[in-house]
Scaffold this active site. Sequence first.
Site, short mmCIF file in Angstrom:
data_model
loop_
_atom_site.label_atom_id
_atom_site.label_comp_id
_atom_site.label_asym_id
_atom_site.label_seq_id
_atom_site.Cartn_x
_atom_site.Cartn_y
_atom_site.Cartn_z
NE ARG A 117 -8.35 9.06 -6.10
CZ ARG A 117 -9.15 8.99 -7.17
NH1 ARG A 117 -9.55 7.80 -7.61
NH2 ARG A 117 -9.54 10.09 -7.79
CG ASP A 144 -4.33 1.82 -16.02
OD1 ASP A 144 -3.27 1.30 -16.41
OD2 ASP A 144 -4.98 2.62 -16.72
CG HIS A 190 -8.21 0.64 -15.91
ND1 HIS A 190 -8.15 1.16 -14.64
CD2 HIS A 190 -8.20 -0.72 -15.75
CE1 HIS A 190 -8.09 0.17 -13.76
NE2 HIS A 190 -8.13 -0.98 -14.41
CG ASP A 212 -9.27 4.31 -6.89
OD1 ASP A 212 -10.00 5.27 -7.21
OD2 ASP A 212 -8.05 4.28 -7.17
CG ASP A 213 -12.82 8.33 -5.95
OD1 ASP A 213 -13.51 7.44 -6.50
OD2 ASP A 213 -12.80 9.51 -6.35
CG ASP A 291 -17.92 10.14 -17.56
OD1 ASP A 291 -17.28 10.47 -18.58
OD2 ASP A 291 -17.77 10.70 -16.47
CB SER A 322 -11.97 16.49 -12.42
OG SER A 322 -12.09 15.98 -11.11
#
Length: 447
Positions: A117, A144, A190, A212-213, A291, A322
């Site tokens: 991204r 990554d 990662h 990163d988002d 997670d 997702s």
Amino acid sequence: MLKKQTAGLVLWGAIIFVGWNALLLLFFWTRPAPGRLPSDSALGDDPASLTREVIHLAEDAEAELERQRGLLQQIKEHYALWRQRWRVPTVAPPAWPRVPVTPSPVQIPILVIACDRSTVRRCLDKLLHYRPSAERFPIIVSQDCGHEETAQVIASYGTAVTHIRQPDLSNIAVQPDHRKFQGYYKIARHYRWALGQIFNKFKFPAAVVVEDDLEVAPDFFEYFQATYPLLRTDPSLWCVSAWNDNGKEQMVDSSKPELLYRTDFFPGLGWLLLADLWAELEPKWPKAFWDDWMRRPEQRKGRACIRPEISRTMTFGRKGVSHGQFFDQHLKFIKLNQQFVPFTQLDLSYLQQEAYDRDFLAQVYGAPQLQVEKVRTNDQKELGEVRVQYTSRDSFKAFAKALGVMDDLKSGVPRAGYRGIVTFQFRGRRVHLAPPQTWTGYDPSWN
């Protein structure tokens, strides 16, 4: 003589319980048949009617279970009173000291997990804008995927951030039915490599993990600086998260941005962990779905996280493994806090387990109980704070859906839940969706 009295008391309790159930069965046999349920076609025309019927059935079941529970509780209380005459007094354990939290100058890196991204710029811009000290909060971006455009964006920040790259970009051998989950396997690989760099190579004592988002709130650093000492000193905690899973605008109290909670659910999405926890998790780190793996009882071990009333992170990344469904349905509606709270100047000792359990449970079970339909229609507004009780997986899911909170469970734990209690705002008042006060633990089969 004592044994005879005990046997007699137990026998009378059993007789009362059996007799009550016999009367209850007779009542159900002899009462008039209820009205017929609506036809399938009628329900199809009126979805609200189906919702009301499901809620009505769930409430009837809850009421019946509550009557049964009350009778058993009366038997237990009478038996306990009798036994108390023969009990030897015991000395209560000493109370834990309530120590105010003080800020720590420890160095806590922000680990940004990046891939492909180029919008990571938005994440880094906010982190750098709100960061109070480059020395105390170094930013390390672990990339990554080998995406060159993203790498150039990260490099453009020069020495303001440290750029590290996950070296193994190969595909991972998976079972045929898991090929579509290749992305989740690479994410887990990662995370393992990046956290290994933070704790094993750089030797940091703790780290805040940020994807990163994510965009951070103005008091993001203040929040983690203040809660770090709690995490370090309270063994019943294993993480601090910036995220509230039920943090939509209409479900939080915007007038209380300083409010923090304990939660048994691992939230992620901007979270602080200690090096000791990584030493525990690294040897058994999963190959995928890290997670959800964190949310299993074998990892959680009865420990809790701290989470805010209003989230200190917000996700802007629809693109991902997702494919955007969860983002469109839920994530994009989470409110990001905009009011700076000086957490390091506040006494956060109320979050220590002994104090929190005492005060929070008293607050929840001291609130009047109200049926979910009355909460939905905003009846008895004068009550202000109320409790909606559930006793089964199905009633939890029905009530959660009716009230707009997340209804999924991971190993029996509801999102944002603590001791089975989910706390949120509904139409301007505080609501606790809670199990009975006799709750003894999560059922991992509730999934």
